[in-house]
Scaffold this motif. Structure first.
Motif, PDB file in Angstrom:
ATOM      1  N   SER A  73      11.583  -7.375  -3.848  1.00 28.24           N
ATOM      2  CA  SER A  73      10.525  -5.706  -3.889  1.00 28.24           C
ATOM      3  C   SER A  73      10.787  -4.526  -2.692  1.00 28.24           C
ATOM      4  CB  SER A  73       9.302  -5.972  -3.567  1.00 28.24           C
ATOM      5  OG  SER A  73       8.771  -6.619  -4.245  1.00 28.24           O
ATOM      6  N   TYR A  74      11.290  -5.155  -1.460  1.00 25.66           N
ATOM      7  CA  TYR A  74      11.728  -5.125  -0.307  1.00 25.66           C
ATOM      8  C   TYR A  74      13.153  -4.990   0.295  1.00 25.66           C
ATOM      9  CZ  TYR A  74       6.823  -4.852  -0.686  1.00 25.66           C
ATOM     10  OH  TYR A  74       5.109  -4.993  -1.087  1.00 25.66           O
ATOM     11  N   LYS A  75      14.147  -4.347   1.128  1.00 26.56           N
ATOM     12  CA  LYS A  75      14.811  -4.742   1.792  1.00 26.56           C
ATOM     13  C   LYS A  75      13.984  -4.861   3.272  1.00 26.56           C
ATOM     14  CE  LYS A  75      18.135  -3.097  -0.848  1.00 26.56           C
ATOM     15  NZ  LYS A  75      18.646  -4.308  -1.655  1.00 26.56           N
ATOM     16  N   VAL A  76      15.290  -5.596   3.889  1.00 28.44           N
ATOM     17  CA  VAL A  76      13.866  -6.712   5.121  1.00 28.44           C
ATOM     18  C   VAL A  76      15.566  -6.049   6.201  1.00 28.44           C
ATOM     19  CG1 VAL A  76      13.112  -8.441   6.414  1.00 28.44           C
ATOM     20  CG2 VAL A  76      12.628  -7.774   4.012  1.00 28.44           C
ATOM     21  N   ILE A  77      14.563  -5.382   7.564  1.00 26.57           N
ATOM     22  CA  ILE A  77      16.037  -5.260   8.825  1.00 26.57           C
ATOM     23  C   ILE A  77      14.793  -6.008  10.199  1.00 26.57           C
ATOM     24  CG2 ILE A  77      14.836  -2.448   8.693  1.00 26.57           C
ATOM     25  CD1 ILE A  77      18.079  -2.149  10.265  1.00 26.57           C
ATOM     26  N   VAL A  78      15.618  -6.520  10.807  1.00 25.07           N
ATOM     27  CA  VAL A  78      15.364  -7.203  11.986  1.00 25.07           C
ATOM     28  C   VAL A  78      16.093  -6.567  13.238  1.00 25.07           C
ATOM     29  CG1 VAL A  78      14.666  -9.058  10.828  1.00 25.07           C
ATOM     30  CG2 VAL A  78      16.923  -8.906  11.743  1.00 25.07           C
TER      31      VAL A  78
ATOM     32  N   SER B  12      19.294   4.144  16.381  1.00 26.63           N
ATOM     33  CA  SER B  12      21.215   4.656  15.594  1.00 26.63           C
ATOM     34  C   SER B  12      21.519   3.765  14.918  1.00 26.63           C
ATOM     35  CB  SER B  12      22.228   5.478  16.245  1.00 26.63           C
ATOM     36  OG  SER B  12      23.007   5.081  16.911  1.00 26.63           O
ATOM     37  N   ASP B  13      22.009   2.314  15.242  1.00 25.46           N
ATOM     38  CA  ASP B  13      22.281   1.600  13.620  1.00 25.46           C
ATOM     39  C   ASP B  13      21.866   1.683  13.439  1.00 25.46           C
ATOM     40  OD1 ASP B  13      24.529   0.057  13.210  1.00 25.46           O
ATOM     41  OD2 ASP B  13      23.409  -1.259  14.969  1.00 25.46           O
ATOM     42  N   GLY B  14      20.134   1.657  13.392  1.00 20.41           N
ATOM     43  CA  GLY B  14      19.022   1.127  12.801  1.00 20.41           C
ATOM     44  C   GLY B  14      18.699   2.336  11.329  1.00 20.41           C
ATOM     45  N   VAL B  15      19.189   3.546  11.876  1.00 24.63           N
ATOM     46  CA  VAL B  15      19.867   4.108  11.050  1.00 24.63           C
ATOM     47  C   VAL B  15      20.660   4.451   9.979  1.00 24.63           C
ATOM     48  CG1 VAL B  15      19.740   6.733  10.310  1.00 24.63           C
ATOM     49  CG2 VAL B  15      18.371   6.195  12.435  1.00 24.63           C
ATOM     50  N   LYS B  16      21.318   4.229  10.494  1.00 29.22           N
ATOM     51  CA  LYS B  16      23.282   3.531   9.343  1.00 29.22           C
ATOM     52  C   LYS B  16      22.814   2.742   8.769  1.00 29.22           C
ATOM     53  CE  LYS B  16      26.316   5.444  13.388  1.00 29.22           C
ATOM     54  NZ  LYS B  16      26.705   4.001  14.636  1.00 29.22           N
ATOM     55  N   LYS B  17      21.779   1.460   9.027  1.00 28.26           N
ATOM     56  CA  LYS B  17      21.786   0.183   8.071  1.00 28.26           C
ATOM     57  C   LYS B  17      21.151   0.795   7.238  1.00 28.26           C
ATOM     58  CE  LYS B  17      24.879  -2.619  10.494  1.00 28.26           C
ATOM     59  NZ  LYS B  17      24.122  -2.979  11.741  1.00 28.26           N
ATOM     60  N   ILE B  18      20.110   1.662   7.053  1.00 34.10           N
ATOM     61  CA  ILE B  18      18.890   1.791   5.997  1.00 34.10           C
ATOM     62  C   ILE B  18      19.793   2.821   5.823  1.00 34.10           C
ATOM     63  CG2 ILE B  18      16.461   2.872   5.711  1.00 34.10           C
ATOM     64  CD1 ILE B  18      15.678   0.934   8.905  1.00 34.10           C
ATOM     65  N   ASP B  19      20.297   3.604   5.848  1.00 35.15           N
ATOM     66  CA  ASP B  19      20.960   4.269   5.119  1.00 35.15           C
ATOM     67  C   ASP B  19      21.404   3.608   4.112  1.00 35.15           C
ATOM     68  OD1 ASP B  19      20.122   6.665   6.052  1.00 35.15           O
ATOM     69  OD2 ASP B  19      22.017   7.070   7.646  1.00 35.15           O
ATOM     70  N   ALA B  20      22.413   2.796   4.651  1.00 34.70           N
ATOM     71  CA  ALA B  20      23.147   1.854   3.830  1.00 34.70           C
ATOM     72  C   ALA B  20      22.430   1.280   2.546  1.00 34.70           C
ATOM     73  CB  ALA B  20      24.117   1.065   4.388  1.00 34.70           C
ATOM     74  N   LEU B  21      21.409   0.480   3.124  1.00 36.56           N
ATOM     75  CA  LEU B  21      20.728  -0.258   2.483  1.00 36.56           C
ATOM     76  C   LEU B  21      19.693   0.505   1.254  1.00 36.56           C
ATOM     77  CD1 LEU B  21      18.682  -2.777   4.776  1.00 36.56           C
ATOM     78  CD2 LEU B  21      20.394  -3.421   3.304  1.00 36.56           C
TER      79      LEU B  21
ATOM     80  N   GLU C  50       1.033  -1.150   0.189  1.00 42.73           N
ATOM     81  CA  GLU C  50       0.238  -0.079  -0.091  1.00 42.73           C
ATOM     82  C   GLU C  50       0.369   0.916  -0.130  1.00 42.73           C
ATOM     83  OE1 GLU C  50      -3.199  -0.526   3.260  1.00 42.73           O
ATOM     84  OE2 GLU C  50      -2.779   2.217   3.810  1.00 42.73           O
ATOM     85  N   HIS C  51       1.638   1.769   0.859  1.00 42.39           N
ATOM     86  CA  HIS C  51       2.929   2.893   1.029  1.00 42.39           C
ATOM     87  C   HIS C  51       3.788   1.757  -0.198  1.00 42.39           C
ATOM     88  CE1 HIS C  51       0.508   3.957   4.234  1.00 42.39           C
ATOM     89  NE2 HIS C  51       0.882   2.619   4.630  1.00 42.39           N
ATOM     90  N   ALA C  52       3.545   1.663  -0.731  1.00 44.28           N
ATOM     91  CA  ALA C  52       5.327   1.181  -1.936  1.00 44.28           C
ATOM     92  C   ALA C  52       6.370   1.723  -0.848  1.00 44.28           C
ATOM     93  CB  ALA C  52       5.378   2.233  -3.119  1.00 44.28           C
ATOM     94  N   ALA C  53       6.685   0.145  -0.331  1.00 44.42           N
ATOM     95  CA  ALA C  53       7.778   1.031   1.192  1.00 44.42           C
ATOM     96  C   ALA C  53       8.894   0.579   0.356  1.00 44.42           C
ATOM     97  CB  ALA C  53       7.380  -0.250   2.252  1.00 44.42           C
ATOM     98  N   ASP C  54       9.874   0.861   0.362  1.00 42.34           N
ATOM     99  CA  ASP C  54      11.031   0.612   0.962  1.00 42.34           C
ATOM    100  C   ASP C  54      12.265  -0.285   1.368  1.00 42.34           C
ATOM    101  OD1 ASP C  54      12.079   2.729  -1.501  1.00 42.34           O
ATOM    102  OD2 ASP C  54      12.065   3.582  -0.048  1.00 42.34           O
ATOM    103  N   VAL C  55      11.113  -0.139   2.764  1.00 47.44           N
ATOM    104  CA  VAL C  55      11.425  -1.150   3.409  1.00 47.44           C
ATOM    105  C   VAL C  55      11.117  -1.921   4.514  1.00 47.44           C
ATOM    106  CG1 VAL C  55      13.688  -1.312   5.507  1.00 47.44           C
ATOM    107  CG2 VAL C  55      14.363   0.374   3.627  1.00 47.44           C
ATOM    108  N   ILE C  56      11.361  -2.649   4.916  1.00 45.25           N
ATOM    109  CA  ILE C  56      10.167  -4.093   5.852  1.00 45.25           C
ATOM    110  C   ILE C  56      10.628  -3.786   6.511  1.00 45.25           C
ATOM    111  CG2 ILE C  56       8.976  -5.517   6.630  1.00 45.25           C
ATOM    112  CD1 ILE C  56       8.583  -5.700   3.676  1.00 45.25           C
TER     113      ILE C  56
END
Ligand code: B12
Length: 213
Positions: free
Chosen positions: A173-178, A201-210, A139-145
């Motif tokens: 279709s999506y990057k997945v972070i846990v 803060s690690d989450g932000v860094k990892k998603i930035d990298a993805l 629905e939101h055309a997400a880049d990341v789950i």
């Protein structure tokens, strides 16, 4: 003075004193301590201690719940202080706590950090089914789950969602972070997630990298 506030913040959570937690959060911000710092060094240290006391049988569920409420009081103030990042959106993320799991304090912190770092985040709440994750991501055309799990039993849901994406031919279709206390990089590798983050803060860094930021 600063150390004092960290200690007081942790104590307010261990003593499940919501009023004190809220007051100390406000005092810390007034004293110029960054919202993430008072959270990590004060309140999160407190809730971690509560977890240990619960595990060792020195605290029981009602006390755990009251400590969590004190934590939520403090978090409302620190998360609000993080604010929203620049209007330009770096990407869209759907993030929830997996089915069977009601732990959402960590998720709320991660969401606040992501928003402060210019991500558009859709909070899917807690006890969120795989079907809801996938429907909302589409629905939101997400880049990341992003999936949070705090129980060793509910971590399996992260694995199942990735398997479902593969079954449906949608893995790319999506990057997945846990994330979540029992998760590790090893677990992320094992289930084929794109990333694991140990804190917000690690989450932000990892998603930035993805997403190549
Ligand atoms: C508070 C708490 C509760 C509260 C939750 C309130 C709420 N609104 O969240 C309540 C009282 C409801 C609760 C209930 C239960 N709990 Co509880 N709880 C905790 C406790 C003490 C703290 C969790 C927390 O908020 N930590 C602070 C936050 C900031 O940390 P965090 O969640 O890890 O999040 C950070 C990172 O992990 C990361 N992150 C988290 N998610 C994600 C997601 C992504 C995508 C990313 C990138 C990063 C990321 O970033 C966050 C910020 O830095 C933990 C102990 C612990 N050490 O974890 C036990 C704990 C998780 N609970 C536990 C248990 C057993 C339960 C119950 C089963 C108890 C019972 N008998 O009913 C129930 C389960 C209910 C359910 N079905 O979910 C056990 C789990 C044991 C296990 N191995 O599975 C723990 C470990 C306590 C213990 N030591 O025994 N609990």
């Amino acid at each position: 003075m600063t150390d004092d506030l960290f200690t007081q913040a942790a104590r307010a959570i261990v003593e499940a004193d919501r009023e004190a937690a809220v007051r100390i959060a406000a005092e810390a911000l007034e004293a110029g301590i960054a919202p993430g710092e008072i959270m990590a060094k004060g309140f999160v240290a407190g809730i971690a201690e509560v977890g240990e006391l619960f595990e060792s049988g020195e605290l029981f569920l009602p006390e755990l719940m009251m400590a969590a409420q004190a934590m939520e009081g403090a978090m409302a103030i620190t998360n609000a202080a993080l604010g929203e990042g620049a209007a330009v959106r770096k990407g869209t993320i759907v993030l929830g706590t997996v089915q069977g799991d009601v732990h959402d304090i960590g998720k709320a912190i991660v969401i606040a950090y992501l928003k402060a770092n210019s991500y558009q985040v859709h909070d899917l709440g807690r006890d969120c089914s795989i079907e809801t994750f996938l429907a909302k991501a589409a629905e939101h055309a997400a880049d990341v789950i992003g999936m949070s799990a705090l129980l060793t039993t509910t971590m399996e849901e992260q694995k199942k969602l990735i398997a479902r994406l593969k079954e449906q031919g949608q893995r790319d279709s999506y990057k997945v972070i846990v994330g979540g206390a029992p998760c590790t990089q090893r677990w992320a590798d094992q289930i084929g997630a794109d990333a694991y983050a140990e804190d917000a803060s690690d989450g932000v860094k990892k998603i930035d990298a993805l997403l190549g930021h």
